[in-house]
Design an enzyme around this catalytic site. Structure first.
Site, mmCIF file in Angstrom:
data_model
loop_
_atom_site.group_PDB
_atom_site.id
_atom_site.type_symbol
_atom_site.label_atom_id
_atom_site.label_comp_id
_atom_site.label_asym_id
_atom_site.label_seq_id
_atom_site.Cartn_x
_atom_site.Cartn_y
_atom_site.Cartn_z
ATOM 1 C CB ALA A 1 -26.443 -21.055 5.909
ATOM 2 C CE1 TYR B 1 -19.611 -22.872 6.178
ATOM 3 C CE2 TYR B 1 -20.284 -20.754 7.089
ATOM 4 C CZ TYR B 1 -19.874 -21.949 7.133
ATOM 5 O OH TYR B 1 -20.143 -22.793 8.324
HETATM 6 C C1 FMN Z 1 -26.166 -23.226 15.875
HETATM 7 C C2 FMN Z 1 -25.431 -21.828 15.393
HETATM 8 C C3 FMN Z 1 -25.651 -21.927 13.898
HETATM 9 C C4 FMN Z 1 -25.186 -21.010 13.152
HETATM 10 N N1 FMN Z 1 -25.552 -20.912 11.833
HETATM 11 C C5 FMN Z 1 -25.263 -19.659 10.993
HETATM 12 C C6 FMN Z 1 -25.654 -19.424 9.849
HETATM 13 O O1 FMN Z 1 -26.267 -20.522 9.277
HETATM 14 N N2 FMN Z 1 -25.099 -18.356 9.178
HETATM 15 C C7 FMN Z 1 -24.590 -17.388 9.627
HETATM 16 O O2 FMN Z 1 -24.483 -16.381 9.131
HETATM 17 N N3 FMN Z 1 -24.312 -17.443 10.816
HETATM 18 C C8 FMN Z 1 -24.613 -18.482 11.843
HETATM 19 N N4 FMN Z 1 -24.039 -18.570 13.030
HETATM 20 C C9 FMN Z 1 -23.642 -17.454 13.701
HETATM 21 C C10 FMN Z 1 -24.520 -16.494 14.098
HETATM 22 O O3 FMN Z 1 -25.889 -16.064 13.279
HETATM 23 C C11 FMN Z 1 -23.895 -15.454 15.056
HETATM 24 O O4 FMN Z 1 -23.362 -14.384 14.181
HETATM 25 C C12 FMN Z 1 -23.048 -15.918 16.144
HETATM 26 O O5 FMN Z 1 -23.556 -16.853 16.761
HETATM 27 C C13 FMN Z 1 -22.698 -14.596 17.117
HETATM 28 O O6 FMN Z 1 -23.682 -14.285 17.459
HETATM 29 P P1 FMN Z 1 -24.219 -14.619 19.203
HETATM 30 O O7 FMN Z 1 -23.373 -14.242 20.216
HETATM 31 O O8 FMN Z 1 -25.589 -13.818 19.276
HETATM 32 O O9 FMN Z 1 -24.702 -15.994 18.955
HETATM 33 C C14 FMN Z 1 -24.663 -19.765 13.746
HETATM 34 C C15 FMN Z 1 -24.615 -19.674 15.258
HETATM 35 C C16 FMN Z 1 -24.848 -20.901 15.986
HETATM 36 C C17 FMN Z 1 -24.622 -20.717 17.462
#
Ligand code: FMN
Length: 360
Positions: free
Chosen positions: A57, A181
């Protein structure tokens, strides 16, 4: 041949496979600028075989940051560092994308690894903006309600940041319309209590995301794809839900959006979310089927066979992996091996490949 390692074309951009690095804030920027941490983190993931890398983001306005550690593209000086990240990815055959975001009322917060709380102005915080002057929770700041000029500024911020993303060399833009957001705050009745043309009916609540999509699409070349991330549901009765998501996606498809990235939640601290393997995939499948637009699935997708099955069952066109790629950047190479493909190790690493080819 595995489906996960089949390419995907979006407009004139070709992803070499269907694995994307999900956008993940690193909370390591200085005044919105890239630091060494971003170069290390994104560089490592660019060499690891994902077809798409979505940079975290990136705020379209200083007050649109979640924390003081967020990346930004609200100033020309922020282009150069991001250009480095985009160039690194391209040099490794990985398509560089960037997520453009405005945090709205979930801004002026502590860094991601600190206890979550709103920052005082005296500690470098700011007054965030939102559709209505409602805090997300008692630990979060009370936002100022945006007026017409403020809303116009947000739309222009997205357009100007899109032009800068192009200059930085990104090949896809993702608009962050999820996770509670700003754009999602307008969409959800839980956070939007306006009675003007920006609140109330579905049409009014979705006006901002539609206008932002229009402004970004106009600033972004025809040949390059535009993605939008949405929360399919607030997981709260009376909130934003999957029916509205499908309806919005039908409109976005007509507005030149090439793929929607289907996540969930983020609007309410009270939401009870049944987190588990692939828990958001059924939402992606429903949008794909009912709105007829390509989708990405995300959320606890950690196994190569699981990712392959999501594509094989027609639930999604692209799989995004988040935390598993923080734990294990080489997951895409290992997934290739697990699915019987030849992993595309960088040539510099070929002598270390734990694979039949290296034996001879
Ligand atoms: C450290 C961290 C930062 C994240 N920052 C964002 C972000 O900048 N934008 C966003 O859309 N989702 C963000 N997310 C969500 C992830 O993109 C993802 O959708 C979420 O972790 C679920 O997927 P996963 O189970 O593979 O981790 C973030 C997640 C984590 C763990």
């Amino acid at each position: 041949m595995s489906l996960l390692f089949q390419g995907l074309s979006l407009r004139e951009v070709h992803l070499p496979n269907r694995i994307g690095v999900s956008p993940m804030c690193q909370y390591s920027a200085r005044d919105g600028h890239v630091t060494d941490w971003h170069r290390v983190h994104y560089g490592a993931r660019a060499t690891a075989g994902a077809g798409l890398l979505i940079v975290e983001a990136t705020a379209v306005a200083a007050e649109g940051r979640i924390s003081a550690g967020d990346l930004g593209l609200w100033r020309e000086s922020q282009i150069e560092g991001l250009a480095h990240i985009a160039r690194q990815a391209r040099s490794q055959g990985c398509v560089p994308a960037i997520q453009l975001a405005h945090a709205g009322r979930k801004g002026s917060l502590s860094l991601g690894w600190e206890p979550q709380r709103g920052l005082e102005i005296s500690e470098g915080g700011w007054t965030p903006v939102a559709p209505s002057a409602l805090a997300f929770s008692p630990a979060f700041p009370i936002p100022a309600e945006l007026d017409e000029a403020g809303i116009a500024g947000v739309i222009e911020g997205f357009a100007a940041s899109t032009r800068r993303a192009l200059e930085a060399g990104f090949e896809a833009v993702e608009i962050h319309g999820a996770h509670g957001y700003l754009l999602h705050q307008f969409m959800s009745p839980l956070s939007n209590q306006r009675e003007d043309r920006w609140g109330g009916s579905f049409e009014h609540r979705t006006r901002l995301v539609r206008e932002v999509v229009g402004a970004v699409r106009s600033a972004w070349p025809e040949r390059l794809p535009l993605l939008v991330r949405l929360s399919a549901t607030d997981w709260i009765d009376g909130g934003w839900d999957i029916e509205q998501t499908v309806e919005l996606c039908r409109v976005l498809k007509q507005s030149g959006v090439d793929l929607v990235d289907i996540s969930s939640g983020g609007s309410s601290a009270q939401a009870k979310i049944p987190v588990g393997p692939g828990y958001q995939v059924p939402f992606a499948q429903r949008v794909r089927r009912e709105a007829g637009i390509p989708v990405a699935a995300v959320g606890m997708i950690t196994e190569p066979a699981q990712a392959e099955a999501i594509l094989a069952e027609g639930q999604a066109d692209l799989v995004l992996v988040g935390r598993e790629l923080l734990r294990n950047p080489y997951w895409p190479l290992q997934a290739a091996e697990a699915l019987g493909e030849t992993p595309a190790y960088p040539k510099q690493y070929l002598r270390a490949v734990p694979f039949r080819r290296s034996a001879g």
